[in-house]
Write an enzyme that holds these catalytic residues in place. Sequence first.
Site, short mmCIF file in Angstrom:
data_model
loop_
_atom_site.label_atom_id
_atom_site.label_comp_id
_atom_site.label_asym_id
_atom_site.label_seq_id
_atom_site.Cartn_x
_atom_site.Cartn_y
_atom_site.Cartn_z
CG HIS A 182 -0.18 0.34 2.50
ND1 HIS A 182 0.59 -0.60 3.16
CD2 HIS A 182 -0.06 1.49 3.22
CE1 HIS A 182 1.11 -0.04 4.24
NE2 HIS A 182 0.74 1.22 4.29
C1 UD1 Z 1 -1.92 5.12 6.21
C2 UD1 Z 1 -0.62 5.56 6.86
C3 UD1 Z 1 0.42 4.44 6.76
C4 UD1 Z 1 -0.14 3.12 7.29
C5 UD1 Z 1 -1.45 2.82 6.58
C6 UD1 Z 1 -2.07 1.54 7.11
C7 UD1 Z 1 -0.11 7.96 6.76
C8 UD1 Z 1 0.76 8.96 6.14
N1 UD1 Z 1 -0.05 6.74 6.23
O1 UD1 Z 1 -1.65 4.97 4.83
O2 UD1 Z 1 1.54 4.77 7.51
O3 UD1 Z 1 0.79 2.09 7.07
O4 UD1 Z 1 -2.36 3.90 6.78
O5 UD1 Z 1 -3.17 1.18 6.35
O6 UD1 Z 1 -0.82 8.26 7.69
N2 UD1 Z 1 -8.97 4.72 1.88
C9 UD1 Z 1 -10.25 4.21 1.80
N3 UD1 Z 1 -10.83 3.77 2.93
C10 UD1 Z 1 -10.20 3.82 4.15
C11 UD1 Z 1 -8.91 4.34 4.21
C12 UD1 Z 1 -8.29 4.79 3.07
O7 UD1 Z 1 -10.84 4.13 0.73
O8 UD1 Z 1 -10.81 3.38 5.13
C13 UD1 Z 1 -8.31 5.17 0.64
C14 UD1 Z 1 -8.52 6.63 0.41
O9 UD1 Z 1 -8.83 6.85 -0.92
C15 UD1 Z 1 -7.17 7.25 0.69
C16 UD1 Z 1 -6.21 6.12 0.48
O10 UD1 Z 1 -6.94 4.93 0.74
O11 UD1 Z 1 -6.89 8.32 -0.14
C17 UD1 Z 1 -5.04 6.20 1.41
O12 UD1 Z 1 -5.46 6.39 2.75
P1 UD1 Z 1 -4.57 7.25 3.77
O13 UD1 Z 1 -5.15 7.16 5.12
O14 UD1 Z 1 -4.30 8.57 3.22
O15 UD1 Z 1 -3.18 6.52 3.76
P2 UD1 Z 1 -2.81 4.97 3.77
O16 UD1 Z 1 -2.25 4.63 2.45
O17 UD1 Z 1 -3.95 4.13 4.26
#
Ligand code: UD1
Length: 378
Positions: free
Chosen positions: A215
């Site tokens: 991810h």
């Molecule tokens: C975040 C953390 C990372 C951790 C990871 C675990 C930061 C900078 N990164 O990354 O350190 O390892 O979580 O999972 O805080 N999204 C959904 N549903 C959700 C969550 C996310 O659809 O419930 C999608 C969204 O479109 C979002 C993307 O995933 O833009 C990324 O989510 P985000 O929380 O920004 O970062 P992660 O890649 O999950």
Amino acid sequence: MEAVQKEMTQRKICCVAGARPNFLKVAPLIAQFRRQGDISVYLIHTGQHYDTTMSDAFFEELEIPAPDVHLGVGSGTHGRQTGRIMERMEPILLAEDPELVIVVGDVNSTLAAALVAVKLQIPVAHVEAGLRSFDRTMPEEINRVLTDAISSLLFCTEPAAVENLRREGIGRDKIFLVGNVMIDSLIRRLEKARSSDILGRMGLKPRGYAVLTLHRPSNVDREEAFLKIVQALEVICRDVDVVFPVHPRTRQRIAAGPAGERLGTLAGLHLVEPLGYSDFLKLMMDSCAVLTDSGGIQEETTFLGVPCLTLRNNTERPITLEIGTNRLAGTEPDSILEVWRDLRSGKWKPDGRIPDLWDGRAAERITAVIRRYLGIQG
Ligand code: UD1
């Protein structure tokens, strides 16, 4: 007596969680404070992760009490996500007036919460402090360095983290080597995981498959980088089945480009939704190997004694390399396959040691320090 009781129940701290790995880390802490009963924990969910599979399912399975408040910040750019958390958290901390704020891990929610608290002169305790990849292109590295710089209590999982903090000039009296709360959660769910029927449901045989998670923006957001990993997978999938629970970020990338298309053609690759914790633990413990770019999974596989190929060029968790369960496989097809072949040929064989203090009692040690810090006896 009543007055004493009242006085005791008035102590309040706040705990913040926002993303999936955070939930695993706050669960044992909240459980421990609840057992002790004299400090109430106000739980803030920032809403950084909001899908049922990424959030609610974990609260349920880990028996974390419902958050006292949900900030509903959702996704966004780093600035926006961090800013929103700060803006929404400030009035809550002002109203609740906790004596301490606990933040865990290295996600945007961790830094945002720590900043708001410290500016209100509320001391911050950082659980999982001091880890450093020394790679400032990783958003998590910025979150780690800054959170540690403003925390009053720094709880470390491994000796290298203590050294990193000392090198950054943080006083000895603030640093505590306490073990790993994520491993507390793991140990607590081991029995449940052992009885999971996930292998049967997926038609898998113990050791006959590998697990993949991916991810990290540097691996999946750039098509070229993602394709390189897919190239390695094409070879690995000829050896064993690969189970790939897909993170929402990665799901979007798979839907968007040629890497995803190629993945779709791989026989032996099982693309599945993010899994519950017990099912995922069971999958890891019975696999022949885990391939991942996650931080926490490097530690979980170390505890389980399962070989982990980390699809990165660095790790902030060097103890996993020292113990030997983890190897940095890089992100090029050749480097990944070299480590894979070492594993398949028996050249690389982890010996299954467990790091000191990863014994399921980290939350006990942390709450003891916090109680002392707050001047609470016993
Ligand atoms: C975040 C953390 C990372 C951790 C990871 C675990 C930061 C900078 N990164 O990354 O350190 O390892 O979580 O999972 O805080 N999204 C959904 N549903 C959700 C969550 C996310 O659809 O419930 C999608 C969204 O479109 C979002 C993307 O995933 O833009 C990324 O989510 P985000 O929380 O920004 O970062 P992660 O890649 O999950």
